[in-house]
Design an enzyme around this catalytic site. Structure first.
Site, short mmCIF file in Angstrom:
data_model
loop_
_atom_site.label_atom_id
_atom_site.label_comp_id
_atom_site.label_asym_id
_atom_site.label_seq_id
_atom_site.Cartn_x
_atom_site.Cartn_y
_atom_site.Cartn_z
N LYS A 79 0.85 -1.20 0.00
CA LYS A 79 0.00 0.00 0.00
C LYS A 79 0.88 1.24 0.00
CE LYS A 79 -3.87 2.00 2.65
NZ LYS A 79 -4.73 1.83 3.86
N SER A 154 -9.62 1.75 2.98
CA SER A 154 -8.79 2.51 2.08
C SER A 154 -7.73 1.67 1.36
CB SER A 154 -8.08 3.62 2.86
OG SER A 154 -7.22 3.06 3.83
N SER A 178 -9.66 -0.57 7.24
CA SER A 178 -9.09 -0.47 5.89
C SER A 178 -8.37 -1.70 5.35
CB SER A 178 -8.15 0.72 5.81
OG SER A 178 -8.91 1.89 5.66
N1 GLN Z 1 -13.07 4.19 6.45
C1 GLN Z 1 -12.49 4.63 7.68
C2 GLN Z 1 -12.06 6.06 7.54
O1 GLN Z 1 -12.32 6.60 6.53
C3 GLN Z 1 -11.31 3.76 8.04
C4 GLN Z 1 -10.14 3.97 7.16
C5 GLN Z 1 -8.93 3.21 7.59
O2 GLN Z 1 -9.01 2.20 8.28
N2 GLN Z 1 -7.77 3.73 7.24
O3 GLN Z 1 -11.48 6.65 8.40
#
Ligand code: GLN
Length: 486
Positions: A79, A154, A178
């Site tokens: 990532k 994400s 994420s």
């Molecule tokens: N969807 C959640 C957010 O937008 C979690 C994202 C993540 O785990 N980085 O914060």
């Protein structure tokens, strides 16, 4: 079976026996990338030459009689939130589009030391803020199961890459879901380790009290193999725990009889799509047949997880992202400016996308004088209550079970204009980060032609237990063997 369809475990065996070389395995994945990447869009950067060079080194070591380990020659996608020396690390943001880190994240270094050729850096929501990868400043990533749907986020690029056969395993990061949510939406196994289990050195910070790095893979066994590489204390990360890591692969005994599971009613009620709920209930029934005792539990404070998370995560993000001011770090405006404050404001307005700007403003407000106690302080107190709900549930239960995502993958653009709906995608995953515990997604069925995922949550540092349960489930079922047809 083609090489790009195999699991890391299967590739590792063939590499160890000499049936295939690391160069062949790596080339097979780049051939697959050439075939499908244009329609999937999982990567922001491809590192073909360095991956092949790494593969050649592994082959040389094997040729010299050395045993370079079970994952040597197995490619990995990373990532774009993890620093890679000399290779772009953008976090999906224009703010640091030109950043070439002078060092590797510890997790990246560990994978390199394990002989895993890095195929490239994967797309993501900007600074890991989002649940669909649509917040990337650079491109759209598509779900390999249905190219009109999102891969989740994400870590959507990492999930899409593995689901499309572009890499057998990938690293993601998980602040509120994420790793697990994109794993669920793309039919993969994905693990969010205990806070402190894996080093965060070189992980660009989103919300420091919640962030963890972990694997996405085609099955739980591969997650365990990667965790054997990642887990452990790192003196460069003060939050990494000094707790001995077990051998996660030998922990996969296949035996879960006598284990006790709780199902929190709060995570199976309102907001869960009926088809997802039916699928999860069937999966829980399967675990009962394997000898687990299952009962309902209540966790009264879990309902407050979303508001608590969006105060804590935004407050920490506002602090962490303050460094990107166009002077110390990040994009600098080329427009004429009045003074240094104007330079900061203009640079940040140009560099950050709308979701990131929104969250910085929310977090700054939550931390501002006069409101700190009312918002951030209060959220920390409720976070403790949520953690205590988990502690109580784990007194009598070894694992907790729930859906990972309340719905299957949604359409690209479908929730982009509805921030509340987008945030509700994480109702089952966010409590886990607030409590700091580990949780695993395993595919457990299909609804509307798309994968459904079961979340298996465990006590702190019980990654071995939750992976044992997930692996036992995969020995008894074949959902994890289904592949997206592209
Ligand atoms: N969807 C959640 C957010 O937008 C979690 C994202 C993540 O785990 N980085 O914060």
């Amino acid at each position: 079976m083609k090489l790009h369809e195999m699991t890391a475990d299967e590739l590792g065996e063939r590499l160890a026996s000499g049936e295939v070389s690391a160069v062949e395995v790596t080339e097979a994945h780049f051939a697959r990338i050439d075939e499908v990447e244009e329609s999937v869009g999982a990567f922001l950067t491809l590192t073909r030459d360095s991956a092949l060079e790494q593969a050649r080194q592994v082959d040389d070591r094997r040729g010299g009689g050395e045993d370079p380990g079970p994952l040597a020659g197995v490619p990995i996608a990373i990532k774009d939130v993890l620093c890679t020396r000399g290779i772009p690390t953008t976090c999906g943001s224009k703010m640091i589009e030109s950043f070439r880190p002078p060092y590797d994240a510890t997790t990246v270094r560990l994978c390199r030391d394990a002989g895993m050729p890095m195929v490239g850096k994967t797309n993501m929501d900007e600074f890991a803020m989002g649940s669909s990868t649509e917040n990337s400043a650079f491109k759209v990533t598509r779900n390999p199961w249905d190219l009109d749907r999102v891969p989740g986020g994400s870590s959507g690029g990492s999930a899409a890459a593995v689901a499309a056969g572009e890499a057998p395993v990938a690293l993601g990061s998980d602040t509120g879901g994420s790793i697990r949510q994109p794993a669920s939406l793309c039919g993969l196994s994905g693990l969010k380790p205990t806070y402190g289990r894996v080093s965060r050195y070189g992980l660009v910070a989103y919300a420091s009290s919640l962030d963890q790095v972990g694997p996405l893979a085609k099955n739980v066994r591969d997650c365990a193999l990667v965790m054997n590489v990642l887990a452990g204390r790192d003196h460069r990360d003060a939050t990494s725990a000094d707790v001995e890591a077990p051998d996660y692969v030998t922990a996969l005994t296949g035996d879960v009889s006598g284990l006790r599971a709780g199902v929190p009613g709060e995570l199976m009620g309102e907001g869960i799509d009926p088809a997802v709920k039916t699928t999860i209930e069937a999966a829980i029934g399967e675990l009962e047949e394997l000898g687990m005792a299952v009962e309902q539990v209540t966790m009264p404070h879990v309902d407050f997880s979303l508001p608590v998370y969006y105060l804590i995560a935004t407050a920490e993000a506002a602090s962490n992202l303050a460094r990107f001011d166009g002077v110390r770090y990040g994009h600098r405006t080329e427009e004429p400016v009045d003074d240094v404050y104007d330079l900061f404001a203009q640079s940040r307005a140009e560099g950050f996308g709308p979701e990131v700007r929104l969250r910085i403003m929310l977090g700054t407000y939550a931390l501002s004088a006069g409101y700190y106690e009312a918002y951030y302080g209060q959220a920390q107190k409720v976070r403790t209550l949520i953690k205590q709900d988990f502690d109580a549930a784990f007194e009598d239960h070894d694992v907790l079970l729930s859906p990972t995502s309340p719905t299957v993958a949604f359409g690209i653009g479908e929730k982009a204009d509805d921030p509340l709906q987008m945030k509700l995608a994480d109702i089952c995953t966010i409590p886990v980060n607030l409590a700091g515990i580990p949780a695993l997604n395993v595919p457990c069925g299909m609804a509307d032609g798309m994968p459904v995922g079961l979340q298996i949550m465990g006590r702190p540092f019980a990654e071995d237990t939750i992976m044992r349960v997930g692996d036992a489930y995969q020995r008894a079922t074949d959902w994890h063997t289904r592949r997206a047809e592209l």
